[in-house]
Scaffold this motif. Structure first.
Motif, PDB file in Angstrom:
ATOM      1  N   GLY A  73       3.276   3.249   7.598  1.00 16.36           N
ATOM      2  CA  GLY A  73       2.004   3.936   7.436  1.00 16.36           C
ATOM      3  C   GLY A  73       1.153   3.932   8.698  1.00 16.36           C
ATOM      4  O   GLY A  73       1.536   3.397   9.749  1.00 16.36           O
TER       5      GLY A  73
ATOM      6  N   PHE B  16       3.031  -1.472   4.410  1.00 14.28           N
ATOM      7  CA  PHE B  16       2.614  -0.069   4.389  1.00 14.28           C
ATOM      8  C   PHE B  16       3.848   0.756   4.024  1.00 14.28           C
ATOM      9  O   PHE B  16       4.678   1.097   4.875  1.00 14.28           O
TER      10      PHE B  16
ATOM     11  N   ILE C 158       0.860  -1.189   0.000  1.00 10.73           N
ATOM     12  CA  ILE C 158       0.000   0.000   0.000  1.00 10.73           C
ATOM     13  C   ILE C 158       0.892   1.234   0.000  1.00 10.73           C
ATOM     14  O   ILE C 158       1.652   1.464   0.952  1.00 10.73           O
TER      15      ILE C 158
ATOM     16  N   ALA D 196      -2.349   2.571  10.094  1.00  4.55           N
ATOM     17  CA  ALA D 196      -3.359   1.558   9.759  1.00  4.55           C
ATOM     18  C   ALA D 196      -4.213   1.269  10.986  1.00  4.55           C
ATOM     19  O   ALA D 196      -3.683   1.060  12.089  1.00  4.55           O
TER      20      ALA D 196
ATOM     21  N   LYS E  52       0.626   7.638   5.159  1.00  4.68           N
ATOM     22  CA  LYS E  52      -0.519   7.193   4.363  1.00  4.68           C
ATOM     23  C   LYS E  52      -1.432   6.327   5.236  1.00  4.68           C
ATOM     24  O   LYS E  52      -0.970   5.486   6.002  1.00  4.68           O
ATOM     25  N   ARG E  53      -2.732   6.533   5.079  1.00  4.67           N
ATOM     26  CA  ARG E  53      -3.703   5.924   5.992  1.00  4.67           C
ATOM     27  C   ARG E  53      -4.458   4.774   5.330  1.00  4.67           C
ATOM     28  O   ARG E  53      -4.802   4.844   4.144  1.00  4.67           O
ATOM     29  N   ALA E  54      -4.776   3.762   6.148  1.00 10.02           N
ATOM     30  CA  ALA E  54      -5.543   2.613   5.666  1.00 10.02           C
ATOM     31  C   ALA E  54      -6.450   2.114   6.779  1.00 10.02           C
ATOM     32  O   ALA E  54      -6.096   2.182   7.969  1.00 10.02           O
TER      33      ALA E  54
END
Length: 680
Positions: free
Chosen positions: A204, A179, A158, A206, A184-186
């Motif tokens: 990231g 990640f 991701i 998460a 960056k978001r998930a």
């Protein structure tokens, strides 16, 4: 260029409901693009469908993937393909699979021949699916890397922001989810994530909610590398941390699993409200790996809060500066909306959904007293549902564990009923409506209420021939409703509304014998006369035996109804109450059983009663008399007068020769009317 088949239903669902992601099952016609291995869709290749998505579109494009094993391509969501949804037909049958892994051969990816098929951008990692486009969503499918215990072999890499996985299986062995990018978001909801070695790793942000984190033994769940400036890393919220036997690698089974090991930077991992298997290593973080400051730096944030299960005990956790339990004041800072907010307040709240299932339609028309065709609704992302607007007699069974509500029953109320099913206890509310139209068939049903106890004659829902009739207090159930069917000669069958069973004396002549029921019978045991006895109260006498229906003084719900001979006791007296009429009136003195739906509109008067030698019958509004019949109390016809002579509104007959009590039936041009006559 492909023309997208955007369903207006789907567009409206997003606009009006404000959904952050599409939740719930769907079908092909709800999507923009359909992928099917058998050629029944727009593409047989998932990558071809992705490439057909308009570049840099702000509108969501939904790619529906029919069930099948898609294992011939390594997938990439390019950075200019934004807001793409991969929606599987089945979580366990729509499978995206590949097998590349990191190695020391060729360009560092194996199997070399398969790796050579892919361009540099796609092969940069071994991931089966690499996501570079923002706003990506996946639901109801499986993504896996089947390389096994051979090295790094991601299922997912991701690299983009605002990525969502719902109801998915994500499977690998080492490095299942990578990640890639800091910040960056998930978001993962209701997913299964499988692995053994560092299988949730990277820098990231998460948030894993209500997911199963399933580990083979001997490894580490996480390998975080959170940037020092980044507030959050990995948050596991209400997850189940489980242990898997039968590892693909010899020597794994039976070994404990670790919560993680620090990769680099300043790892941040938090576990809240999770159920942890006892196979978790009590130390939690048993190695500093290659970070000599991992144990001493308080910039690592390895927190736990109110977890349960055998692995939740923190008393033996590693003595690192950054390992501790959250305080009650800190815990709210690890809710989804806070962790994923970023600078744009992103909150991928799982929207509540409702879907209808089953053969029965949500819009049905049935006759009064007839069962509807059953159906049910399922819901997601809510604790329960409410149902409003149903007619009486329609039942709902709510199962909050299975998240279903089932509809059944037979309406006891006529009319048009619009009902609504609405979710409760979720972050959003979903509702669906339907309509049940109940036709009034014109049949009038009666309740028979005992004078002594007030209990109602009740079929008890029994359907076996010979099953006992019972009694019940203050019930409105259809089991206590009876249709009176004229069988002639002044006798009626009592047909139960709930079951269709018929009241039957069973030929018994024993005082106290149980009164029973029988299906589809025409026997005299199921014939009864109604004899007005005292005002509104009647005795109910069996044609075959002469026994009377008797409540037996019993006041318990479910008590058997019985039979008794030659009794005038109040236990054997019943009042008939119509239940389908708009009137609350009881049966009047006319006792016009052949046409009860016209009750209280006409009258049949007999003078005198008790009688002497002659009887005058005033027909009133009952119509023109066509025939007068006289029956003894056993139902035997003893006299019949056709076209009786009428003087004014009176017909006169000589009854000197008849016994002390008999039944008088007057047949007119609008119906038949029965009275019990008693000698003075």
């Amino acid at each position: 260029m492909m023309i997208l088949k955007k369903s207006m239903k789907f567009v409206i669902a997003f606009i009006c409901m404000g959904l952050f992601f599409y939740s719930g099952h769907t079908v092909a016609q709800d999507a923009d693009i359909v992928v099917a291995k058998d050629g029944s869709g727009d593409f047989t290749s998932i990558q071809a469908a992705i490439n057909a998505v308009p570049a840099n579109s702000s509108a969501r494009t939904v790619i529906f993937i029919k069930a099948g094993l898609y294992n011939t391509e390594k997938l990439l969501i390019p950075s200019d393909r934004k807001n793409v949804t991969l929606l599987g037909e089945s979580r366990t049958e729509t499978i995206i699979s590949y097998h590349i892994y990191d190695c020391n051969q060729g360009d560092g990816k194996c199997p070399v021949n398969d790796a050579s098929l892919w361009s540099a951008e796609i092969i940069r990692t071994s991931a089966t699916l690499t996501i570079k486009g923002d706003g990506f969503k996946a639901e109801n499918l499986t993504v896996q890397n089947t390389a096994g215990p051979v090295g790094q072999a991601q299922a997912l890499t991701i690299q983009s922001d605002k990525v969502v996985f719902v109801n998915c299986d994500l499977k690998g062995y080492q490095d299942t989810i990578y990640f890639w990018n800091v910040g960056k978001r998930a978001y993962f909801n209701g997913c299964l994530i499988v692995g053994r070695t560092d299988y949730i790793y990277g820098g990231g942000v998460a948030f894993f909610e209500a997911c199963e984190i399933r580990s083979w033994g001997g490894g580490w769940i996480t390998a975080p590398s959170t940037a020092e400036s980044q507030k959050y890393g990995f948050v596991f919220y209400k997850c189940n941390v489980t242990y898997a036997d039968n590892s693909p690698r010899d020597g794994d089974d039976g070994n404990k699993i670790a919560l993680g090991r620090p990769w680099h930077n300043y790892p941040k991992v938090t576990w809240l409200y999770c159920d942890m298997t006892s196979m978790i290593n009590p130390v939690g973080w048993p190695t500093i790996w290659n970070m000599d400051y991992a144990a001493s730096s308080d910039k690592l944030e390895l927190y736990e809060y109110k977890n349960t299960g055998g692995g939740a005990d923190m008393s033996s956790r590693a003595n690192w500066a950054g390992i501790r339990a959250l305080t009650d004041a800190e815990a709210p800072l690890y809710e989804r909306a806070v962790v994923l907010a970023g600078s744009d307040n992103w909150n991928p709240a799982p929207a509540a959904t409702i879907r209808k299932h089953g053969a029965g339609s949500s819009i049905q028309t049935v006759d009064l007293g007839s069962a509807i065709e059953g159906f049910y609704y399922s819901w997601t992302n809510a604790t329960s549902v409410t149902v409003s607007g149903l007619p009486s007699g329609i039942n709902t069974s709510i199962n909050n564990t299975a998240q279903t509500v089932t509809f059944s029953g037979a309406p006891t109320q006529a009319g048009v009923f619009s009902y609504t099913v609405s979710t409760i206890g979720g972050l959003t509310t979903a509702s669906l409506s339907g309509q049940i139209t109940v036709n009034n068939t014109g049949v009038t049903y009666y309740q028979l209420k005992n004078r002594s106890t007030g209990l109602l004659l009740d079929g008890m829902g029994r359907t076996g021939n010979g099953d006992a009739c019972g009694q019940y207090a203050n019930t409105t159930h259809v089991n206590a409703h009876w249709e009176l069917v004229d069988v002639g000669s002044g006798y009626y069958q009592f047909v139960n509304r709930g079951t269709g069973m018929i009241l039957d004396g069973m030929g018994s002549t024993t005082n106290g014998a149980v009164c029973s029921q029988w299906a589809n019978t025409t026997h005299r045991n199921s014939h009864w006369s109604l004899q007005q006895y005292d005002g509104d109260y009647y005795r109910v006498q069996n044609r075959s035996t002469g026994m009377f229906l008797d409540g037996y003084g019993q006041s318990a719900n479910g008590a058997d109804c019985r039979l008794y001979a030659n009794t005038g006791h109040i236990n054997a007296q019943w009042v008939l109450v119509p239940v389908n009429s708009t009137s609350n009136a009881r049966m009047d003195n006319a006792n016009r059983l052949a046409s009860p739906e016209k009750m209280n509109k006409t009258s049949l008067l007999v003078y005198p009663n008790p009688f002497d030698d002659k009887l005058a019958i005033k027909t009133g509004e009952v119509g023109k008399p066509l025939r007068i019949e006289v029956y003894d109390m056993q139902g035997k016809l003893v006299k019949s007068i056709d076209n009786p002579e009428i003087s004014g509104q009176f017909a006169s007959i000589d009854i000197t020769e008849y016994g002390k009590q008999f039944l008088l039936k007057v047949v007119t041009d609008i119906g038949s009317f029965t009275r019990t006559i008693v000698k003075k």
